[in-house]
Design an enzyme around this catalytic site. Structure first.
Site, PDB file in Angstrom:
ATOM      1  N   CYS A 252       0.838  -1.577   0.035  1.00 18.20           N
ATOM      2  CA  CYS A 252      -0.033   0.155   0.005  1.00 18.20           C
ATOM      3  C   CYS A 252       0.441   1.059   0.234  1.00 18.20           C
ATOM      4  O   CYS A 252       0.984   2.565  -0.509  1.00 18.20           O
ATOM      5  CB  CYS A 252      -0.349  -0.120   1.087  1.00 18.20           C
ATOM      6  SG  CYS A 252      -1.751  -1.339   1.320  1.00 18.20           S
TER       7      CYS A 252
HETATM    8  N1  NAD Z   1      -2.702  -6.340   1.191  1.00 18.00           N
HETATM    9  C1  NAD Z   1      -3.035  -5.532   2.243  1.00 18.00           C
HETATM   10  O1  NAD Z   1      -2.403  -5.086   3.181  1.00 18.00           O
HETATM   11  C2  NAD Z   1      -3.988  -4.477   1.715  1.00 18.00           C
HETATM   12  C3  NAD Z   1      -5.105  -3.035   2.866  1.00 18.00           C
HETATM   13  C4  NAD Z   1      -5.588  -2.601   2.105  1.00 18.00           C
HETATM   14  C5  NAD Z   1      -6.176  -2.468   0.562  1.00 18.00           C
HETATM   15  N2  NAD Z   1      -5.350  -4.118  -0.042  1.00 18.00           N
HETATM   16  C6  NAD Z   1      -5.532  -3.312  -1.471  1.00 18.00           C
HETATM   17  O2  NAD Z   1      -6.391  -4.354  -2.017  1.00 18.00           O
HETATM   18  C7  NAD Z   1      -5.800  -4.795  -3.307  1.00 18.00           C
HETATM   19  C8  NAD Z   1      -5.365  -6.518  -3.410  1.00 18.00           C
HETATM   20  O3  NAD Z   1      -4.600  -6.814  -2.302  1.00 18.00           O
HETATM   21  P1  NAD Z   1      -3.781  -7.985  -1.710  1.00 18.00           P
HETATM   22  O4  NAD Z   1      -2.562  -7.422  -1.275  1.00 18.00           O
HETATM   23  O5  NAD Z   1      -5.412  -8.912  -1.241  1.00 18.00           O
HETATM   24  O6  NAD Z   1      -3.443  -8.669  -3.037  1.00 18.00           O
HETATM   25  P2  NAD Z   1      -2.988  -9.919  -2.818  1.00 18.00           P
HETATM   26  O7  NAD Z   1      -1.884 -10.007  -4.569  1.00 18.00           O
HETATM   27  O8  NAD Z   1      -2.796 -10.706  -1.900  1.00 18.00           O
HETATM   28  O9  NAD Z   1      -4.301 -11.079  -3.402  1.00 18.00           O
HETATM   29  C9  NAD Z   1      -5.068 -10.948  -4.811  1.00 18.00           C
HETATM   30  C10 NAD Z   1      -5.175 -12.440  -5.833  1.00 18.00           C
HETATM   31  O10 NAD Z   1      -6.145 -12.218  -6.380  1.00 18.00           O
HETATM   32  C11 NAD Z   1      -5.477 -12.981  -8.005  1.00 18.00           C
HETATM   33  N3  NAD Z   1      -6.016 -12.450  -8.866  1.00 18.00           N
HETATM   34  C12 NAD Z   1      -5.098 -11.444  -9.972  1.00 18.00           C
HETATM   35  N4  NAD Z   1      -5.990 -11.621 -10.832  1.00 18.00           N
HETATM   36  C13 NAD Z   1      -7.139 -11.808 -10.620  1.00 18.00           C
HETATM   37  C14 NAD Z   1      -7.916 -11.715 -11.670  1.00 18.00           C
HETATM   38  N5  NAD Z   1      -8.188 -11.683 -12.855  1.00 18.00           N
HETATM   39  N6  NAD Z   1      -9.199 -12.686 -11.207  1.00 18.00           N
HETATM   40  C15 NAD Z   1      -9.618 -13.536  -9.813  1.00 18.00           C
HETATM   41  N7  NAD Z   1      -8.306 -12.770  -9.239  1.00 18.00           N
HETATM   42  C16 NAD Z   1      -6.893 -12.976  -9.674  1.00 18.00           C
HETATM   43  C17 NAD Z   1      -4.533 -13.272  -7.116  1.00 18.00           C
HETATM   44  O11 NAD Z   1      -4.346 -14.480  -7.818  1.00 18.00           O
HETATM   45  C18 NAD Z   1      -4.045 -13.467  -5.480  1.00 18.00           C
HETATM   46  O12 NAD Z   1      -4.726 -13.974  -5.482  1.00 18.00           O
HETATM   47  C19 NAD Z   1      -5.044  -3.908  -3.894  1.00 18.00           C
HETATM   48  O13 NAD Z   1      -5.184  -3.086  -4.482  1.00 18.00           O
HETATM   49  C20 NAD Z   1      -4.570  -3.497  -2.576  1.00 18.00           C
HETATM   50  O14 NAD Z   1      -3.905  -2.386  -2.744  1.00 18.00           O
HETATM   51  C21 NAD Z   1      -4.318  -4.166   0.458  1.00 18.00           C
END
Ligand code: NAD
Length: 451
Positions: free
Chosen positions: A273
């Protein structure tokens, strides 16, 4: 009619929820919906992730396998790689990655791909909510046309909103269910429907007047952190030049009961983030011919911290008449923050890269990470934290202050410790020379603060 249909389904908890992307954000959210008694279909493109969830094994630290297994066994939560199953969902939350391209421009490919997937199955009486952090305008500009192409009117047939995820991995107090959630729809009806959904499993839902306000609220939160960390990192550099202990200064300023919020300096910022999200806003504003100076400056200062740390290592070794080249450096902690196992954008990777580029032999220990891949694809395995390993190291660099590490043992056995997190502050004077971000504590000398 459509709005009533959905609200009634939510109220009776008969709605089926789809979650796209089952990572750090999507899996805890899916679990929260399932715990609230809703049937959840989690869709992910990763066979490995889907298989592991369906076996009841969690790949996310904040979700316990026991909890997940119980929901899977009860049939409340199922994971799939079959996107056609999204047609069964009454509401779909999108939690796919939003990284930056090499040019530091937003990489929207995951959201576009998720939008295409939804476009193939969307039908009337569905709510679509984007949770991925992104630039203001994404929900309306990228997702709304996809729904309209399917012949649906947003706000009457289908509903579209943005609701940023605020999950803080490793936070024992705040989790998905008790962290207030901001919701902003593309129309007032969209906000109403989306807020009703989240009220089923989140204690506090905060409605805002538009998707853009919700998108920007998330960017403000993370830019606020980035800028304040940048400020305190600059303060560490200032204190270093003035020979003042930055930790003592912060502790003293922190006694002010109003108007001050404590941030701590460190080796740089990491995670999915804070290093990335502000650049989504900076990019959007560049398209409007406006330069977001705070964002750029904070990013510049934060990204130079690994080099500042590497220089501290070099100076510390130099004082011991040792060159970086050929010295053995033990990096303690490679995760981007305390007590988690996430390496994404971790400043430790930069510190290691810089030291290796100068010829150091770098080994690492992290109680939460056994192995990682370096930029060139080589696997790097951690070493156990033994007295012998500490004594063998010419320098020990504390990059991440994991609670599981015994820092007294570190200062008892190492010669030279570069402490970027003030992790050794409560240790008793001992053998090691401890170089903090701003001061040097000679062997047998007590720390200035916290003892
Ligand atoms: N990790 C954090 O602490 C956090 C906190 C707040 C917001 N976010 C936001 O949340 C969002 C997701 O982040 P995350 O950390 O959960 O990511 P992540 O990489 O942990 O998980 C994403 C998942 O999405 C899947 N994926 C990718 N493309 C796909 C598609 N087209 N269809 C279906 N599945 C798909 C991947 O295989 C993966 O399992 C981002 O925008 C991030 O900025 C993350």
């Amino acid at each position: 009619m459509s709005k009533r249909t959905l609200l009634d389904k939510f109220e009776r908890r008969e709605a089926v929820i789809g979650v796209i992307g089952l990572g750090y954000v999507g899996l805890p959210l899916a679990v929260e919906f399932a715990k609230a008694g809703l049937r959840v279909i989690g869709y992910d493109i990763s066979e490995r992730v889907v298989a592991s969830i369906n076996r009841g094994t969690s790949h996310i630290q904040d979700v316990s396998s026991a909890e997940l297994a119980a929901l899977v066994k009860a049939g409340t939560l199922v994971a799939t790689t079959d996107d056609a199953r999204l047609a069964e969902a009454d509401a779909i939350s999108i939690a796919v990655p939003t990284p930056l391209a090499k040019t530091r421009d937003p990489d929207m490919s995951y959201i576009i791909s998720a939008a295409d997937t939804i476009g193939r199955h969307v039908h009337a009486d569905q709510l679509i909510v984007l949770e991925s952090t992104t630039y203001p305008g994404t929900t309306r500009e990228l997702l709304q046309p996809m729904l309209e192409q399917a012949g649906l009117t947003v706000g009457t047939d289908v509903f579209l909103a943005f609701s940023p995820e605020r999950v803080d991995p490793g936070n024992a107090r705040f989790h998905t269910g008790n962290t207030p959630k901001v919701v902003g729809g593309v129309t007032p009806a969209c906000t109403e429907v989306a807020a009703a959904l989240y009220r089923l499993c989140i204690e506090t839902v905060v409605e805002v007047s538009s998707a853009e306000a919700a998108e920007l609220s998330k960017l403000l939160e993370n830019t606020f952190r980035s800028v304040n960390i940048g400020l305190v990192n600059e303060m560490a550099i200032v204190c270093d030049k003035l020979g003042v202990d930055v930790w003592e200064v912060i502790e003293a300023a922190g006694t002010k009961p109003f108007g001050f919020m404590k941030f701590t300096p460190g080796p740089g910022i990491g995670g999915h983030c804070i290093p990335l999200d502000p650049h989504y806003l900076a990019w959007k504003m560049r398209t409007l011919n406006y330069k977001t100076r705070f964002i750029d400056l904070a990013s510049e200062i934060n990204s130079q911290m690994p080099a500042f740390v590497a220089e501290k290592v070099a100076l510390g070794l130099n004082a011991n008449r040792k060159p970086v080249n050929g010295s053995r450096v033990l990096v303690l902690g490679v995760a981007y923050k305390k007590d988690i196992n996430d390496l994404r954008e971790s400043p430790a990777l930069d510190v290691i890269r810089l030291l290796e580029a100068h010829g150091a032999e770098v080994v690492f220990h992290d109680p939460h990470i056994a192995m990682f891949r370096e930029e060139d694809g080589r696997e790097k395995f951690g070493v156990p934290l033994t007295d012998a390993e500490l004594e063998l190291a010419d320098a020990v660099v504390i990059v991440t202050d994991h609670a599981a590490v015994d820092y007294q043992r570190v200062v008892d056995h190492a010669d030279l410790v570069i402490d970027t997190r003030n992790a050794t502050v409560r240790t008793r004077p001992s053998r090691a020379r401890v170089v903090s971000l701003a001061t040097i504590r000679e062997p047998d000398e007590p720390a200035v603060t916290g003892t």
